[in-house]
Scaffold this motif. Structure first.
Motif, short mmCIF file in Angstrom:
data_model
loop_
_atom_site.label_atom_id
_atom_site.label_comp_id
_atom_site.label_asym_id
_atom_site.label_seq_id
_atom_site.Cartn_x
_atom_site.Cartn_y
_atom_site.Cartn_z
N SER A 65 -39.78 74.75 21.57
CA SER A 65 -39.82 73.32 21.25
C SER A 65 -40.84 73.00 20.17
N CYS B 218 -31.95 72.08 25.54
CA CYS B 218 -32.19 73.52 25.33
C CYS B 218 -32.61 74.25 26.61
N GLY B 219 -33.07 73.48 27.62
CA GLY B 219 -33.47 74.13 28.87
C GLY B 219 -34.82 74.83 28.75
N GLY C 70 -44.54 66.61 19.06
CA GLY C 70 -45.05 66.39 20.41
C GLY C 70 -46.49 66.87 20.50
N THR C 71 -47.15 66.41 21.58
CA THR C 71 -48.57 66.78 21.74
C THR C 71 -48.77 67.79 22.86
N GLY C 72 -47.76 67.95 23.69
CA GLY C 72 -47.92 68.84 24.85
C GLY C 72 -48.69 68.16 25.97
N LEU C 73 -48.81 66.83 25.89
CA LEU C 73 -49.57 66.12 26.94
C LEU C 73 -48.68 65.29 27.85
N ALA D 246 -43.66 74.99 24.95
CA ALA D 246 -42.90 76.24 24.88
C ALA D 246 -42.56 76.50 23.40
N LYS E 67 -35.39 64.13 23.36
CA LYS E 67 -35.96 64.93 22.27
C LYS E 67 -35.41 66.36 22.27
N TYR E 68 -35.26 66.92 23.50
CA TYR E 68 -34.86 68.33 23.58
C TYR E 68 -33.35 68.52 23.81
N TYR F 118 -49.74 72.44 26.50
CA TYR F 118 -48.82 73.59 26.48
C TYR F 118 -47.46 73.14 25.95
N ASN G 293 -38.62 63.15 26.56
CA ASN G 293 -38.40 64.60 26.44
C ASN G 293 -36.91 64.94 26.49
N ALA G 294 -36.21 64.29 27.47
CA ALA G 294 -34.78 64.59 27.64
C ALA G 294 -34.03 64.33 26.33
N PHE H 151 -35.54 66.85 35.54
CA PHE H 151 -36.90 66.53 36.02
C PHE H 151 -36.78 65.44 37.06
N LEU I 263 -45.96 65.78 29.88
CA LEU I 263 -45.68 66.18 31.27
C LEU I 263 -46.97 66.24 32.09
N SER I 264 -48.06 66.65 31.43
CA SER I 264 -49.33 66.72 32.13
C SER I 264 -49.73 65.33 32.61
P1 ADP Z 1 -44.28 67.64 24.34
O1 ADP Z 1 -42.90 67.18 24.68
O2 ADP Z 1 -45.04 66.64 23.60
O3 ADP Z 1 -44.30 68.98 23.71
P2 ADP Z 1 -44.63 67.65 27.17
O4 ADP Z 1 -45.88 67.85 28.00
O5 ADP Z 1 -43.88 66.43 27.37
O6 ADP Z 1 -45.09 67.84 25.68
O7 ADP Z 1 -43.74 68.89 27.47
C1 ADP Z 1 -44.26 70.18 27.46
C2 ADP Z 1 -43.20 71.18 27.09
O8 ADP Z 1 -42.21 71.24 28.11
C3 ADP Z 1 -42.47 70.84 25.85
O9 ADP Z 1 -43.16 71.28 24.71
C4 ADP Z 1 -41.14 71.59 26.07
O10 ADP Z 1 -41.31 72.92 25.68
C5 ADP Z 1 -40.95 71.53 27.56
N1 ADP Z 1 -40.02 70.45 27.94
C6 ADP Z 1 -40.35 69.27 28.47
N2 ADP Z 1 -39.22 68.54 28.77
C7 ADP Z 1 -38.18 69.28 28.40
C8 ADP Z 1 -36.76 69.11 28.44
N3 ADP Z 1 -36.21 68.02 28.92
N4 ADP Z 1 -35.98 70.10 27.98
C9 ADP Z 1 -36.54 71.23 27.50
N5 ADP Z 1 -37.88 71.47 27.43
C10 ADP Z 1 -38.68 70.51 27.87
#
Ligand code: ADP
Length: 481
Positions: free
Chosen positions: A433, A413-414, A438-441, A430, A384-385, A428, A381-382, A469, A443-444
């Motif tokens: 992003s 992007c925060g 991504g799948t939104g899975l 945001a 990617k974003y 979920y 994620n770090a 994180f 962090l879960s």
């Molecule tokens: P995915 O990355 O596949 O969308 P994640 O469950 O890993 O799903 O993350 C969920 C959401 O949290 C992301 O869609 C993003 O909006 C936000 N997010 C996670 N990590 C970061 C990060 N390092 N910087 C910014 N947003 C993040």
């Protein structure tokens, strides 16, 4: 077919049953109180009569000593006349039972001498009492049964006095008492029934309001709540608990709705793409290379779908406590460093400055493969974003409470604080992003794995500046090694 008539609802209600209990207990207690009082009163009256009879026996004993048997016989007539011949009688007899003197006995002529009682008196030498119930001769009594208390006692050597007192007063008193009892019981039953019904209805009014609210709640109107009285009694507390339960259910239903929306959205895109490839293959006259490329794309999309489904299964199983975790001690420092090495080429590719600082010999008790998956998701994620020429930094160290903290910091992007909790929900993402894959899975899954190790994933972030994180593993996770 014979149908049993349905019992009206009121008879099944708790209010009705409690009222019956209340009235029943109230009436039984009153009955017992009355019964006790009746017994004590009746006994006191008999005791008093017995004392009077014993006094008479003592009196005649003195008279015989002073004036002899003839004097006593004469006095018996006078005494009975003075007190009332219907009220009292005296009879003098020998131990054989033969009567030699008595008061005027026309009223008491049915009153015989009981030989058995005389025998008992001779044997025991102590006065004997008898209660006789019956209708004495010539008596126009208003009562069905006339009672008399009779005493047999020695008043001189070989002289027995049989004396009896009609217990008219006692009978009248006790009959009146029974009448009062019946009237009072009628009143008590009606009063306790009415007051019980009133009290129970009042006490259960809170339950009725909870029931009404529960009835009015349907799948679409979960927002209704029971009005609290503020009295803090049991029903008020129950209303509070019920409302909190509804809050929780509402939250769950909302999150399930959101999640199914997200799932539908996330499944739709790859499936549409797979369908597109298949359609192209069908309608377009393509070369072998193009067909191969389409097949490869299809495999890639299906792999992504399978990966998503597998991840969902891992999360669900772990949350249900059925996760197949293989716990054993391992070197976390080694695992973190290895994962960082793997991500260096990705960082270089995106021109992101990547550095890590990992303390050596951080041993933990856990599932290495799973923790690596959780950490890789954070790192992925770090990177990617975070935009080009951004910075990502990883650190792993013991915390002040002897636990462990693995931090992944980025200048990406925060995240708006509004999303802090939501990003850990399944599917979920945001809005900011949505552009990146991504799948939104991720962090879960990471949080589920951390929690299976009694740890947590915490987030700090400033939109537009970056995020941090932290995967924490508690002290007790290390203690058992
Ligand atoms: P995915 O990355 O596949 O969308 P994640 O469950 O890993 O799903 O993350 C969920 C959401 O949290 C992301 O869609 C993003 O909006 C936000 N997010 C996670 N990590 C970061 C990060 N390092 N910087 C910014 N947003 C993040």
């Amino acid at each position: 077919m014979f149908l049993k008539p349905a019992m009206p609802d009121i008879f099944k209600s708790i209010a009705f049953r409690l009222t019956i209990w209340y009235a029943g207990i109230f009436s039984i207690s009153s009955c017992v109180a009355f019964g006790l009082f009746y017994y004590i009163a009746a006994k006191a009256l008999v005791d008093q009569t017995d004392r009077e009879l014993l006094d008479k026996a003592a009196y005649f004993s003195n008279v015989i000593q002073r004036n002899g048997l003839v004097g006593a016989g004469n006095l018996a007539v006078i005494e009975a006349q003075a007190a009332g011949e219907k009220l009292i009688f005296f009879r003098f007899l020998y131990p054989s039972g033969e009567v030699f003197a008595s008061s005027h006995m026309s009223y008491w002529k049915n009153m015989s001498v009981d030989k058995d009682v005389v025998k008992t008196l001779i044997q025991n030498k102590t006065p004997v009492f008898e209660t006789l119930v019956g209708r004495p001769a010539n008596l126009k009594s208003p009562f069905r049964d006339q009672k008399a208390r009779v005493l047999y006692a020695f008043v001189a050597k070989n002289v027995i006095l049989q004396t009896g007192i009609a217990m008219d007063f006692e009978s009248r008193f006790l009959t009146a008492f029974r009448l009062v009892f019946l009237v009072a019981m009628g009143f008590i039953i009606v009063f306790s029934g009415l007051s019980g019904w009133f009290l129970v209805r009042k006490a259960l009014s809170g339950v009725a309001s909870i029931r009404k609210t529960a009835q009015s709640i349907t799948g679409t109107s979960l927002e209704k709540r029971v009005a609290k009285t503020g009295s803090q009694d049991e029903l008020d507390q129950l209303a509070g608990t019920f409302n909190r339960m509804l809050d929780r259910i509402e939250d769950l239903v909302t999150s399930i709705r959101e999640m199914s929306d997200n799932i539908a959205h996330d499944l739709k895109s790859p499936l549409t793409r797979i369908r597109g490839f298949a359609e192209l293959a069908l309608v377009q006259n393509s070369s072998l290379q193009e067909y191969e490329a389409m097949a490869a794309n299809t495999i890639e999309e299906t792999d992504r779908l399978l990966d998503m489904i597998n991840t969902m299964l891992v999360i669900s199983k772990a949350e249900a406590g059925e996760g197949e975790f293989d716990f054993k001690p391992f070197d976390l420092s080694h695992m973190v460093k290895g994962a960082c090495e793997l991500f260096i080429p990705v960082a270089e590719d995106r021109q992101i400055q990547f550095e890590y600082d990992v303390q050596d010999n951080l041993t933990v008790y856990g599932d290495e493969r799973m923790l690596q998956r959780a950490f890789s998701n954070l790192l992925d994620n770090a990177l990617k974003y975070t935009p080009r020429s951004g910075r990502v930094r990883v650190s792993a160290e013991k915390t002040f409470d002897d636990g462990l903290g693995v931090k992944v910091f980025d200048t990406g992007c925060g995240i708006d604080p509004f999303h802090f909790e939501k990003i850990f929900e399944r599917f979920y993402r945001a809005d900011s992003s949505r552009a990146s894959q991504g799948t939104g899975l991720g962090l879960s899954l990471a949080r589920t794995i951390a929690r299976q190790h009694q740890g947590e994933i915490l987030v700090k972030s400033t939109p537009g500046k970056g995020s941090e994180f932290t995967l924490t593993l508690p002290h007790r996770n290390l203690e058992i090694i």
